[in-house]
Design a protein around this motif. Structure first.
Motif, PDB file in Angstrom:
ATOM      1  N   LYS A 170      -5.405  15.880  16.577  1.00 61.18           N
ATOM      2  CA  LYS A 170      -3.628  16.161  17.154  1.00 61.18           C
ATOM      3  C   LYS A 170      -4.060  17.616  17.817  1.00 61.18           C
ATOM      4  CE  LYS A 170      -1.218  14.561  13.693  1.00 61.18           C
ATOM      5  NZ  LYS A 170      -0.870  14.459  11.561  1.00 61.18           N
ATOM      6  N   GLU A 171      -4.710  18.649  17.378  1.00 61.63           N
ATOM      7  CA  GLU A 171      -4.408  19.558  17.922  1.00 61.63           C
ATOM      8  C   GLU A 171      -4.849  19.529  19.738  1.00 61.63           C
ATOM      9  OE1 GLU A 171      -6.521  23.689  17.293  1.00 61.63           O
ATOM     10  OE2 GLU A 171      -6.004  23.150  15.807  1.00 61.63           O
ATOM     11  N   ILE A 172      -5.769  19.149  19.826  1.00 61.84           N
ATOM     12  CA  ILE A 172      -6.511  18.872  20.901  1.00 61.84           C
ATOM     13  C   ILE A 172      -5.738  17.798  21.502  1.00 61.84           C
ATOM     14  CG2 ILE A 172      -8.320  17.157  22.243  1.00 61.84           C
ATOM     15  CD1 ILE A 172     -10.419  18.367  20.542  1.00 61.84           C
ATOM     16  N   SER A 173      -4.921  16.921  21.134  1.00 57.74           N
ATOM     17  CA  SER A 173      -4.503  15.892  22.050  1.00 57.74           C
ATOM     18  C   SER A 173      -3.337  17.158  22.757  1.00 57.74           C
ATOM     19  CB  SER A 173      -3.026  14.569  21.814  1.00 57.74           C
ATOM     20  OG  SER A 173      -4.523  14.254  20.830  1.00 57.74           O
ATOM     21  N   LYS A 174      -2.567  18.193  21.733  1.00 53.64           N
ATOM     22  CA  LYS A 174      -1.055  18.588  21.622  1.00 53.64           C
ATOM     23  C   LYS A 174      -1.782  19.811  23.248  1.00 53.64           C
ATOM     24  CE  LYS A 174       1.044  22.142  19.516  1.00 53.64           C
ATOM     25  NZ  LYS A 174       1.375  23.320  18.036  1.00 53.64           N
ATOM     26  N   PHE A 175      -2.850  19.932  22.754  1.00 49.76           N
ATOM     27  CA  PHE A 175      -3.355  20.763  23.853  1.00 49.76           C
ATOM     28  C   PHE A 175      -3.097  20.628  25.660  1.00 49.76           C
ATOM     29  CE2 PHE A 175      -6.081  23.243  26.765  1.00 49.76           C
ATOM     30  CZ  PHE A 175      -5.342  24.052  27.162  1.00 49.76           C
ATOM     31  N   VAL A 214       2.009  10.962  26.070  1.00 48.33           N
ATOM     32  CA  VAL A 214       2.246  11.273  27.498  1.00 48.33           C
ATOM     33  C   VAL A 214       3.058   9.999  28.064  1.00 48.33           C
ATOM     34  CG1 VAL A 214       0.454   9.794  28.086  1.00 48.33           C
ATOM     35  CG2 VAL A 214       0.543  12.242  29.087  1.00 48.33           C
ATOM     36  N   ASN A 215       3.342  11.271  28.910  1.00 46.84           N
ATOM     37  CA  ASN A 215       4.696  10.050  29.706  1.00 46.84           C
ATOM     38  C   ASN A 215       3.812   9.225  31.131  1.00 46.84           C
ATOM     39  OD1 ASN A 215       6.296   9.160  31.965  1.00 46.84           O
ATOM     40  ND2 ASN A 215       7.662  10.768  31.732  1.00 46.84           N
ATOM     41  N   LYS A 216       3.700   8.009  31.014  1.00 50.32           N
ATOM     42  CA  LYS A 216       2.377   7.420  31.759  1.00 50.32           C
ATOM     43  C   LYS A 216       3.279   7.375  32.948  1.00 50.32           C
ATOM     44  CE  LYS A 216       0.620   4.786  27.609  1.00 50.32           C
ATOM     45  NZ  LYS A 216       0.877   3.749  26.930  1.00 50.32           N
ATOM     46  N   ASP A 217       5.017   6.879  33.061  1.00 47.73           N
ATOM     47  CA  ASP A 217       4.834   6.113  34.475  1.00 47.73           C
ATOM     48  C   ASP A 217       4.601   7.355  34.795  1.00 47.73           C
ATOM     49  OD1 ASP A 217       5.742   3.860  33.167  1.00 47.73           O
ATOM     50  OD2 ASP A 217       7.378   4.788  33.026  1.00 47.73           O
TER      51      ASP A 217
END
Lengths: 328, 791
Positions: free
Chosen positions: A64-69, A109-112
């Motif tokens: 979670k922390e990693i994704s946030k970073f 994440v905003n993939k587009d």
């Protein structure tokens, strides 16, 4: 094919020590080197996270922390920088997407926006620039295609053109270089063969010629080098081996000798792998030592996918498995 | 071998014995080496006349029956072995002779001579173990090595010793090969090796105590603070788009510290672009000049920084009058320091693409120079492979050029048969299958549904831009055809292209015309295939039982002489470069001669295989060599096994020419590499090749589409193969009526179920499978859509 057993080798894989090494990677903020290497932080995270997954201990990091970073490194243009406050570049955009995919947090994440960023970097000749400043390299072709495939958006670019450019970078030895006319290099070969595998165009590769050249990278001490008459290095255990694996010729080298070599490059005190025995360890060589062992069938490791350099479980979840080479 | 008179006076004949092959060694310390090698050297030296610089050997002792006049390599005569064995005297700069000029390139021995010292130097520089000595940062390195340098300088009476890599290697070499001197030098060399390591790769692990580490951290604390403070300021400026000179100065500060901070290279360019708005063209050029200087400083620190090199390209591309000549000099210098740096070679090609500072011919000569300095410069051989096609425009020119090339690789190979660089290039010169142009076969087959398939098999893989890039007309009327490959995935490069063709309304002697749209047929190397129109009668094309279309194949051989490929690059028409049979035979002799001296030379044997495979009916000889290679080069034995399979298969194909049966049984095949040449056979026997089905991990998956090429197969025999599943690509065979699966490992109906997909299948042979003993034949039959089941 005979099964690989731990007892076959004088040294065993020091899983616990490597996990400890990986866990402590972020604890070196009192060292100058930590700050100087900031520009490739996202690559570092990708190397570390993937290593823990292949060691089958994904709990080592807080995903979670990693994704946030990771998400904090995305810029306005949709691409990712090497760290927060760094400009976007394909090298880091791929790492970011890979880590999010592995941690199963891609939905955040905003993939587009990412797709738009990547697609904009394709040039009229099919090649890809690394960023807005225009450096062209087949590494970026791999980054772009891998990234888009993970996002299921290959339609955003001109795939046949991309293939055409990679094809132009093929050399007399069957290998590939960074740009047209550039010398074959195992790292670059991984990128090109990987890119072709992603778009199912391995028919372009002369697998017998390339496979032979790659097999000749193995030196008497079992290690692999990246170009003729060069030194062996653990990271080529990945670049050479994954390429051989994608074109279904991994049996053309001596697996036991290579496993022996990789294991000898572990630091049995601190954990981690170095490029060769007796050198300083780093996370880059740690990942490629471990993924190399995984491809070679070393016991008790999670399977790694040779095309994406991510856990097979992730590739299956994403449903993006590519065909390996057909025999002809 | 021909010892032709060579106008340039370059070496033309055989060189002397080389060093014994490197035996397997796990010693990572380059200063310890095989004792038998040292003994070999000492023994060799005993016997040979020698000079301060080495041993000059004539060919007399080795080729007694060869009467030749030999020139002795330039050397000093008043030397003795004791001098040679003493490294302090071996490298003695006081002698006034060009042989002592290590900076020059005139180190090549005279024709017909062999200078052991030359070869050792080269050997050392070729040997990957010696690459430990590589470093570009000689200035800093010298500082770091000051103590050792002083010792060695006084020892060798040489001022510039560590600015010359070759000299370094020579010393390392002597330290290795002459044990009585080893200790003294070893110490220094080791220090040198350790200290020349830098950054990321090859950083030696140092053992420091906790105390020292903490001290270091304490010292770094203020450094970190200062650094982070600068980063904070610059990030602030970036965010607010402040392009002032303070920002510029901070980027200078940080980048000279940390070359890899790519974001700041970007920001620096933005600042420059902003400043340019108010500058005169002269001031702008001045700024660019300063920038080039700064970049050079950074790149010296980190020669392999992609970011720094990008910056340089940006500067030059934005300058009014970039000095490309200077760039060429710069890159020359770079490649002198590190002959294999691919950034250097790439930058060189970049400079040349942007300017006209060096012509193709000049570049070609540059590679010649680099290769003669070190035969193992694979980067230079590679570059050569890119330049040659641009130099060749006519056939005669290629013949002249290739003679020269073969001569050059020969020199390299005789000097060090273990060095793979020249051999790899040699194999390319000989040409691979890709050099063959034309059509191998062309045929019509009748399918079980009575429709006809037209097949065309080419000598190399091609791709059609559209499905009607090949046109067929009958009685001048264009037929509706759609060419595809028989494999699962379409639109790929393939040798075999097939299409349905309706000929039911035409008489047997009707002529079929095949034409090729040259702009729509491409090869993998982007050449255009130019092949003339074909014309055959239906009965000639039609393959049926005994009527294998051998007449057509014969005609195609002469037809293929008119086929060619073309590629246009920068308005130069690049023509195909094929090796004539005469040249092949000459090469064959030459490689065989080397093998007389070095019967176990792996690379010579491999090259022999490549040459033989281009000549007719050499399969048995090739298989024998490959079996030998398997034992010599044990690490790659499975490569040779796969290679053997290819030639065994080729042999079987040739033997099968009379009827339409292909017998591949009991060949110990490990792969079916030529299966794309087997599309016309009606009966194929692959029994008793269980390695084939064991070694290929993926044979059961969709990616293994080997069997899809057997489009005319009616009977397929796969007995005794330990099969557990039906390989998927068999299911696409639309003409298959009978399949033999005896003595395999099928144990459940589920495993046989896929066979239901083959609509044409009438009969299956299942004797000696576990399923037969556990299940009634009738039940199996019922499950398999009532086809005949033989148990």
């Amino acid at each position: 094919m005979s099964e690989i057993k731990v007892e076959q080798f004088p040294i065993k894989l020091e899983v616990e020590k490597h996990l400890k090494y990986l866990k402590e990677l972020n604890n070196h903020q009192d060292e100058l080197e930590y700050w100087l290497s900031e520009a490739l932080r996202l690559n570092g995270i990708y190397w570390g996270v993937t290593a823990t997954y292949i060691l089958d201990h994904p709990e080592i990091y807080d995903s979670k922390e990693i994704s946030k970073f990771i998400l904090s490194c995305q810029n306005e243009d949709g691409g990712f920088g090497g760290c927060t406050d760094h400009d976007s570049h394909l090298l880091y955009t791929l790492s970011a997407i890979q880590v999010l995919a592995i941690c199963d947090t891609l939905s955040e994440v905003n993939k587009d926006k990412v797709v738009k960023y990547v697609a904009k970097l394709q040039n009229p000749d099919g090649s890809f620039s690394g960023d807005e400043w225009g450096e062209v390299d087949t590494r970026f072709s791999y980054c772009a295609l891998s990234c888009l495939k993970i996002l299921h958006r290959l339609d955003a670019v001109d795939v046949p053109k991309a293939v055409e450019y990679v094809k132009k970078c093929m050399n007399f030895d069957g290998g590939f270089g960074s740009v047209e006319s550039a010398e074959s290099h195992s790292g670059q070969i991984f990128c090109c063969v990987g890119a072709l595998a992603i778009v199912d165009r391995l028919d372009i590769v002369d697998a017998d010629k390339l496979g032979w050249w790659l097999a000749e990278r193995q030196l008497p001490n079992g290690g692999l080098n990246g170009r003729p008459e060069k030194l062996e290095d653990v990271c080529y255990s990945w670049w050479v081996l994954s390429s051989l694996s994608i074109i279904d010729r991994i049996h053309w080298i001596n697996k036991e000798k290579l496993i022996n070599f990789i294991l000898s490059c572990q630091d049995t005190e601190t954990g981690g792998f170095s490029d060769r025995q007796g050198d300083m360890v780093d996370v880059f060589h740690t990942l490629f030592g471990i993924t190399g062992l995984s491809l070679l069938g070393y016991p008790n490791l999670a399977k790694v996918d040779p095309v994406y350099c991510m856990p097979v479980s992730t590739i299956e979840r994403l449903n993006i498995k590519t065909r390996t080479y057909n025999q002809i | 071998m021909n010892n032709k008179k060579n106008p340039q006076g370059t070496f033309n004949g055989i060189r002397s014995v080389r060093f014994p092959p490197i035996t397997q060694s796990y010693i990572s310390d380059p200063c310890r080496y095989e004792p038998q090698k040292v003994k070999y050297f000492n023994d060799t030296l005993e016997k040979k006349p020698h000079s301060i610089h080495g041993v000059c050997e004539t060919l007399d002792s080795r080729f007694k029956n060869r009467k030749q006049n030999h020139t002795v390599a330039p050397c000093d005569h008043n030397t003795s072995q004791s001098l040679l064995l003493d490294p302090t005297k071996v490298i003695d700069m006081r002698k006034d002779s060009h042989r002592y000029n290590f900076g020059s390139t005139s180190m090549t021995p005279a024709p017909n001579t062999y200078d052991i010292n030359y070869a050792t130097g080269r050997y050392a520089s070729n040997n990957y173990k010696f690459q430990l000595l590589k470093s570009n940062e000689h200035k800093e390195r010298d500082e770091a090595n000051k103590v050792q340098l002083d010792t060695i300088r006084s020892l060798l009476k040489l001022d510039n010793i560590f600015t010359d890599k070759r000299t370094c290697r020579r010393i390392a070499h002597f330290a290795l090969y002459f044990p009585q001197r080893q200790y003294k030098i070893q110490f220094n060399i080791n220090q040198f090796i350790v200290l020349s390591y830098k950054n990321f790769h090859g950083v030696k692990k140092s053992y420091v105590s906790e105390e020292i580490r903490n001290e270091k951290k304490l010292k770094e604390k203020s450094e970190i603070e200062e650094y982070l403070n600068l980063v904070k300021i610059i990030n602030e400026k970036r965010k607010n788009k402040v392009y002032d000179s303070e920002a510029f100065n901070i980027t200078t500060k940080i980048l000279s510290y940390n070359v890899e901070y790519y974001t700041l290279w970007n920001f620096r360019r933005k600042i420059l672009l902003h400043q340019f708005e108010t500058l005169t063209p002269e001031e702008k050029e001045k700024k660019f000049e300063n920038e080039l200087e700064f970049q050079e400083k950074c790149v010296r620190k980190k020669p392999k920084s992609y970011w720094a090199w990008n910056h340089r390209r940006w500067i030059l591309e934005n300058m009014e009058k970039p000095n490309w000549k200077r760039e060429l000099l710069l890159v020359n210098g770079m490649l002198n320091l590190d002959t294999r740096n691919f950034h250097g070679w790439d930058y060189r090609r970049y400079v040349i693409s942007k300017s006209k500072v060096s012509s193709v011919k000049e570049e070609f000569e540059y590679t010649t120079k680099k290769i003669s300095q070190s035969f193992s410069n694979y980067s230079a051989w590679h570059y050569r492979s890119k330049l040659i096609p641009k130099l060749v425009t006519k056939k005669t020119k290629w013949e002249k050029l290739s003679t020269n090339e073969f001569e050059m690789v020969k020199n390299a190979e005789y000097t060090d048969p273990n060095d793979q660089s020249a051999w790899l290039y040699h194999c390319w010169l000989l040409g691979d299958d890709n050099n063959l142009v034309g059509i191998k076969n062309c045929y019509l087959i009748q399918n079980v549904d009575n429709k006809y398939t037209f097949g065309i098999e080419l000598l190399k893989k091609i791709m059609l831009k559209s499905s009607n890039s090949i046109q067929i007309s009958i009685n001048d009327e264009v037929q509706k055809v759609e060419f595809t490959t028989p494999t699962i995935t379409q639109n790929k490069f393939s040798k075999l292209w097939i299409s349905n063709l309706d000929i039911s309304n035409f008489a047997n002697d009707t002529k079929i015309k095949v034409s090729f749209n040259k702009d729509e047929i491409i090869t993998i190397d982007d050449k255009k295939l130019i092949i003339p129109e074909l014309e055959f009668t239906i009965q000639d094309l039609y393959i049926k039982n005994e009527n294998i279309n051998s007449e057509i194949q014969k005609q195609l051989k002469s037809y293929n002489k008119d086929c060619k490929e073309e590629k246009e690059e920068n308005h130069i028409k690049i023509v195909n470069t094929q090796i004539s049979e005469d040249v092949l035979n000459e090469e064959l002799e030459s490689v065989k001669e080397l093998l007389e001296l070095e019967p176990d030379s792996k690379w010579a044997l491999l090259t022999l295989v490549k040459i033989l495979s281009k000549l007719d009916n050499k399969e048995d000889e090739i298989i024998e060599i490959l079996e030998k290679l398997k034992d010599i080069d044990t690490y790659r034995n499975e490569y040779y096994l796969d290679f053997v399979s290819q030639f065994k298969m080729n042999k079987c194909i040739k033997q099968s020419n009379k009827d339409m049966t292909l017998d591949l049984s009991s060949q110990n095949l490990t792969r079916l590499s030529l299966i794309d040449e087997c599309s016309t056979y009606t009966k194929i026997d692959i029994s008793n090749n269980s390695d084939l089905f064991n070694s290929i991990n993926d044979i059961y998956s969709y990616s293994y589409d080997a069997f899809s090429y057997l489009i005319n197969a009616r009977i397929l025999i796969l007995n005794n193969n330990k099969l557990k599943e039906i390989p998927k690509s068999i299911l696409s065979l639309q003409n298959l009526t009978e399949i033999y699966l005896e003595n395999n490992e099928f144990s459940t109906l589920e495993e046989l179920k896929p066979l239901n997909q083959i609509k044409s299948l009438k009969c299956i042979h299942l004797a000696q499978n576990p399923i037969v003993s556990s299940m009634e034949t009738e039940k199996i039959k019922e499950y398999l859509n009532n086809i005949d089941v033989h148990c």
